[in-house]
Design an enzyme around this catalytic site. Structure first.
Site, PDB file in Angstrom:
ATOM      1  CE1 TYR A 135      93.648  84.969 -17.003  1.00 14.38           C
ATOM      2  CE2 TYR A 135      93.920  82.615 -17.363  1.00 14.38           C
ATOM      3  CZ  TYR A 135      94.460  83.876 -17.271  1.00 14.38           C
ATOM      4  OH  TYR A 135      95.814  84.052 -17.447  1.00 14.38           O
ATOM      5  CE  LYS A 163      94.868  85.437 -13.787  1.00 16.87           C
ATOM      6  NZ  LYS A 163      95.626  84.170 -13.968  1.00 16.87           N
TER       7      LYS A 163
END
Length: 294
Positions: A135, A163
């Site tokens: 992330y 992400k």
């Protein structure tokens, strides 16, 4: 290798009533998302207010979602912290509860360098032995996973996706050139850029707004090959996103989850609710969107 998911994953908001997690509302919200064919559920992330959830609450939320989802879609647990060994412990516990994967944010506050990032993520992945989604959200962490670092990490068999919440398409393009797209997925972390993200070959989105409009957001992915269609379809969604930008996530989206009946409009300190006039503005934007007004 198939990707963890394709399409819309929902960054699940945590409903509160009287400052306690409202598990009845949580179950009804998750069922709503499943009924609307979302492709993954992400629990205990930024939108979930994970910094202000206790470890016990995080585990109970995850267990509740895992049981209700019953293997129909992947359940991904946010377990990353700025402490490698605490991240390992949280990830192992998530695996025991039944998470299909974990999502690991870059270390924040203490930060590190790129060599440290590689060791941090690989140490967790190799210890936990569960699929990992990296992330990258520099606006919150002041730390970026550089494209060459993503490339190195993508060779780890447990690290399966990124992400990307940079909203930087030069970054996205370089990452995409460096990874094996058949084995490593790229998910947008920004609802406002999904059309462009799909046009450039992204695999899906981990979405905030899909908490309340899951079907509409999945439509964008399902019809991503028709650029004109989804560009036009997205225009009223953009107006709703503007209303949701009144304050930091998840403060505005929880106006709408509460509006739909999933808990009360509550956030935990240090977050504070929108002013009443702003709440009405968000609700009005949602009503106009649902009514088809532009």
């Amino acid at each position: 290798m198939t990707h963890m998911f394709e399409g819309v994953g929902v960054a699940l908001a945590t409903p509160f009533t009287n400052n306690e997690v409202d598990f009845d509302a949580l179950e009804r919200h998750v069922q709503f998302l499943l009924d609307n064919n979302i492709q993954a559920i992400i629990v205990n992330g930024t939108t979930a207010e994970s910094p202000t959830l206790t470890d016990e609450e995080k585990e109970k939320v995850l267990a509740t979602v895992v049981k209700l989802v019953n293997h129909n879609v992947p359940v991904i647990a946010g377990t990353g912290t700025n402490n490698t060994y605490k991240s390992i412990q949280a990830s192992i516990r998530a695996k025991e509860i039944g998470a299909d994967a974990v999502m690991l944010i870059t270390p924040y506050y203490n930060k590190t360098n790129q060599r440290g990032l590689i060791q941090h993520f690989e140490t967790i992945a190799n210890e936990v032995k569960l699929p990992v989604i990296l992330y990258n959200v520099p606006s919150r962490t002041n730390m970026t996973i550089e494209p060459e670092t993503v490339e190195i990490l993508s060779h780890n068999p447990y690290i399966v996706a990124l992400k990307d919440a940079t909203n930087d398409f030069e970054y996205f393009d370089e990452v995409k050139q460096r990874i094996n797209a058949n084995e490593f997925a790229l998910y947008s972390g920004n609802d406002d850029n999904v059309v462009k993200f799909y046009q450039r070959g992204g695999n899906g989105v981990i979405s905030v707004i899909a908490n309340v409009i899951p079907q509409e957001f999945q439509y964008l992915y399902d019809n991503r090959q028709n650029e004109t269609d989804i560009t036009n379809y997205f225009k009223p969604i953009e107006k709703l996103l503007e209303a949701l930008s009144l304050d930091v996530n998840p403060i505005p989206i929880k106006v709408l989850t509460a509006y739909l009946g999933y808990g009360h409009y509550e956030v935990r300190l240090p977050l504070v609710p929108l002013e009443e006039a702003q709440c009405k503005q968000v609700e009005r934007a949602f009503e106009q969107f649902k009514a088809g007004e532009q």
